[in-house]
Design a protein around this motif. Sequence first.
Motif, PDB file in Angstrom:
ATOM      1  N   ARG A   1       0.841  -1.202   0.000  1.00 23.64           N
ATOM      2  CA  ARG A   1       0.000   0.000   0.000  1.00 23.64           C
ATOM      3  C   ARG A   1       0.873   1.249   0.000  1.00 23.64           C
ATOM      4  N   LEU A   2       1.961   1.229   0.783  1.00 22.54           N
ATOM      5  CA  LEU A   2       2.874   2.373   0.823  1.00 22.54           C
ATOM      6  C   LEU A   2       3.543   2.595  -0.533  1.00 22.54           C
ATOM      7  N   SER A   3       3.983   1.529  -1.182  1.00 21.26           N
ATOM      8  CA  SER A   3       4.618   1.658  -2.497  1.00 21.26           C
ATOM      9  C   SER A   3       3.639   2.226  -3.521  1.00 21.26           C
ATOM     10  N   HIS A   4       2.431   1.707  -3.518  1.00 15.95           N
ATOM     11  CA  HIS A   4       1.414   2.203  -4.456  1.00 15.95           C
ATOM     12  C   HIS A   4       1.101   3.675  -4.189  1.00 15.95           C
ATOM     13  N   ARG A   5       0.959   4.012  -2.930  1.00 15.97           N
ATOM     14  CA  ARG A   5       0.633   5.401  -2.581  1.00 15.97           C
ATOM     15  C   ARG A   5       1.793   6.340  -2.917  1.00 15.97           C
ATOM     16  N   HIS A   6       3.016   5.881  -2.745  1.00 18.39           N
ATOM     17  CA  HIS A   6       4.180   6.708  -3.080  1.00 18.39           C
ATOM     18  C   HIS A   6       4.235   6.974  -4.577  1.00 18.39           C
ATOM     19  N   ARG A   7       3.930   5.963  -5.372  1.00 13.56           N
ATOM     20  CA  ARG A   7       3.912   6.160  -6.836  1.00 13.56           C
ATOM     21  C   ARG A   7       2.805   7.122  -7.265  1.00 13.56           C
ATOM     22  N   SER A   8       1.652   7.058  -6.611  1.00 15.05           N
ATOM     23  CA  SER A   8       0.534   7.900  -7.030  1.00 15.05           C
ATOM     24  C   SER A   8       0.581   9.306  -6.432  1.00 15.05           C
ATOM     25  N   GLU A   9       1.062   9.448  -5.190  1.00 12.44           N
ATOM     26  CA  GLU A   9       1.051  10.751  -4.512  1.00 12.44           C
ATOM     27  C   GLU A   9       2.428  11.376  -4.379  1.00 12.44           C
TER      28      GLU A   9
END
Length: 155
Positions: free
Chosen positions: A94-102
């Motif tokens: 979830r952190l990796s996905h959120r870092h890529r998007s935000e």
Amino acid sequence: MPVLNRIPEGSLIVVCDSRQARFLTNAGSPIHPKLQMTSQIEAPAPDEDEEPDRPGRRFDGGSANADFHQRSAMEGPDLDKQHAAEFAAMIADRLSHRHRSEGFRHLVIAAPPEFLGLLRDKLSDEIAEIVLAEVPKRLTDATPEEIGQRLVEAW
């Protein structure tokens, strides 16, 4: 790891344990954080059918033991630790996905020491580089205001 006496504005704060994770952002100043919860996830409930088998047994034999019929119990799997590791992997994803998007630039993680170690092992290198601080405390039941205060006081 640097001393955390300030939480930069826009930092992502993850407060988690083996049952839940809360994601907050700092909308206040670095010295007086104002944390706002942005999302929350809970660990999937363990499968009721997933009962550990009886621990296995092995024969104790060999030259040092004259009784070849003696058996010893073997330890069964630690399902709680296995579920905690799976949840830590879910948080890391979830952190990796959120870092890529935000594209957040700073991350603060607060978790009980054992779970913090599991989570640290699951973080990608990209996320591990932006970790500003790790706080080995259980704060999942605290309010956002209390979390902000405890994070600053922890250091």
